[in-house]
Design a protein around this motif. Structure first.
Motif, PDB file in Angstrom:
ATOM      1  N   GLU A   1       7.884 -45.687   2.655  1.00 21.35           N
ATOM      2  CA  GLU A   1       6.312 -47.713   2.572  1.00 21.35           C
ATOM      3  C   GLU A   1       5.789 -46.820   2.777  1.00 21.35           C
ATOM      4  O   GLU A   1       4.582 -47.747   2.921  1.00 21.35           O
ATOM      5  N   LYS A   2       5.963 -44.808   3.280  1.00 21.70           N
ATOM      6  CA  LYS A   2       3.660 -44.961   2.872  1.00 21.70           C
ATOM      7  C   LYS A   2       3.197 -44.419   1.711  1.00 21.70           C
ATOM      8  O   LYS A   2       4.085 -43.495   1.127  1.00 21.70           O
TER       9      LYS A   2
ATOM     10  N   GLY B   1       5.125 -44.071  -3.777  1.00 24.70           N
ATOM     11  CA  GLY B   1       4.584 -43.346  -2.755  1.00 24.70           C
ATOM     12  C   GLY B   1       5.568 -41.639  -2.906  1.00 24.70           C
ATOM     13  O   GLY B   1       5.895 -41.303  -3.385  1.00 24.70           O
TER      14      GLY B   1
ATOM     15  N   VAL C   1       8.456 -47.099  -3.679  1.00 22.39           N
ATOM     16  CA  VAL C   1       8.049 -47.834  -1.951  1.00 22.39           C
ATOM     17  C   VAL C   1       9.011 -48.771  -2.331  1.00 22.39           C
ATOM     18  O   VAL C   1       9.369 -49.699  -3.260  1.00 22.39           O
TER      19      VAL C   1
ATOM     20  N   TYR D   1      -1.878 -44.682  -2.578  1.00 23.80           N
ATOM     21  CA  TYR D   1      -0.649 -45.238  -3.604  1.00 23.80           C
ATOM     22  C   TYR D   1      -0.768 -45.284  -4.438  1.00 23.80           C
ATOM     23  O   TYR D   1      -2.048 -45.129  -5.417  1.00 23.80           O
TER      24      TYR D   1
END
Length: 286
Positions: free
Chosen positions: A182-183, A119, A144, A77
Motif C-alpha cells: 500500500e505504501k 511501491g 500497489v 511512488y
C-alpha cells in the motif's frame, strides 16, 4: 425540356447524426491531490479530462486518441503502468488500442485511465551477532494492491529464535505472512529472541541453592556466599574453572550448574595442665 418541382417539407437530419463526442478522463484511485498529471510536461492537476470528435461511418479505435504525451507522478511512488476502464471492463494499454468505438452506443464513448503505482519494500533480517552474510538488504519493487509473502527466516540453533517481522507502524507479522503493498516505501525488520537456559547453584552433595533462567548471550552476574559448618567457601566451580562468590559471565547456549567448593576447617588444640608438672603436651596440635 421538362421542369419538375420537389418540395422539401421538413429536414430532420442533425449534426449529431454525423458526429459524436468521446471523453478520456485521467484520474487516480486516490481521492487526495497528491497525484499530478503532466501533459506535454505541464502540470495539469490531479484530474485531466480530454474530449474529441468521431464521425459516423468511420471506424474509430482508441489507439488514435491515446497518443498524448501524458505522465503521472505521486510522491515517492514509482509509476508502473496505465489501467484502462471502458465499457465496464478493464484493459491493458495494448488491449484498449485495438478496441473500436461504437458510434451509436453512448455508453462506449467514455474512457477512464488510471495510473498503477509501484511501491518498494525492504526486509532487513537484522541478524544478531553478525550471523547473516553482512550484506545490506536490497529493496524489492511490487505493484500497489498486490500481496507479497514475507520471507521465512530460520532460527539460529541453540541461540536465537526468529519471532517475525516488525513494520514501520510497529505491527508484527509472522514468517511467510501475506502483506498487501500500500505504501510507497516500507521496511520490515527481523525480530529475534534469545533462547533461555537454566542456571543452577548447588552444593557438592547436590543440594540446590537456587535456580533461574537466563537468555543466551546476556551478562549474568551473581553474589552468593553459602555457608556450611566446619568448612570455608572457596568459590563456584563451572567447567573445571573456579569463580569467586561475586562475578559475572556471558550466558552460553546450554544449561549450566555452579557447584560450591569447600576447604575443610582445621583447629588448634592446646593443653593447659592447670598446675601439673608432668604429662601435659607442650605444643598445640592441629
Amino acid at each position: 425540356n421538362d421542369v419538375r418541382y420537389y418540395q422539401c417539407h421538413e429536414l430532420t437530419i442533425k449534426d449529431s447524426d454525423f458526429k459524436n463526442t468521446i471523453n478520456i478522463i485521467y484520474q487516480d484511485t486516490y481521492s487526495d491531490t497528491d497525484t499530478r498529471f503532466l501533459l506535454d510536461g505541464k502540470d495539469e492537476g490531479n484530474t485531466v479530462s480530454m474530449s474529441d470528435t468521431i464521425h459516423a461511418g468511420i471506424e474509430e479505435s482508441w489507439a488514435k486518441y491515446l497518443n498524448k504525451d501524458i505522465k503521472a507522478k505521486r510522491g515517492e511512488y514509482q509509476f508502473s503502468r496505465w489501467k484502462f476502464l471502458w465499457n465496464e471492463k478493464e484493459y491493458s494499454e495494448n488491449e484498449i488500442k485495438d478496441q473500436t468505438i461504437d458510434f451509436y452506443n453512448d455508453n462506449t464513448h467514455s474512457l477512464t485511465v488510471q495510473p498503477v503505482w509501484n511501491g518498494s519494500y525492504t526486509c532487513d533480517a537484522n541478524y544478531p551477532e553478525n550471523q547473516g552474510d553482512g550484506k545490506e538488504p536490497e529493496p524489492i519493487i511490487a505493484e500497489v494492491g498486490t500481496k507479497i509473502e514475507l520471507p521465512t527466516v530460520q532460527n539460529i540453533d541453540g541461540k536465537y529464535t526468529f519471532e517475525g517481522w516488525l513494520d514501520s507502524e510497529e505491527k508484527t507479522y509472522k514468517s511467510g505472512a501475506s502483506y498487501p503493498i500500500e505504501k510507497a516505501k516500507e521496511t520490515f525488520t527481523g525480530q529475534w529472541k534469545a533462547v533461555p537456559y537454566e542456571v543452577r547453584f548447588v552444593d557438592e552433595d547436590g543440594t540446590e541453592y537456587s535456580k533461574e533462567t537466563v537468555p543466551y548471550g546476556n551478562r549474568y552476574s551473581w553474589n552468593r556466599t553459602p555457608s556450611k559448618t566446619g568448612y570455608t567457601f572457596k568459590g563456584w566451580e563451572l567447567d573445571k574453572e573456579l569463580y569467586p562468590e561475586k562475578d559475572n559471565i556471558e550466558m552460553p547456549d546450554r544449561n549450566i550448574t555452579f557447584t560450591a567448593q569447600w576447604s575443610i576447617n582445621s583447629y588448634k588444640i592446646s593443653y593447659d595442665g592447670n598446675g601439673a608438672a608432668m604429662g601435659v603436651p607442650a605444643e598445640a596440635v592441629e
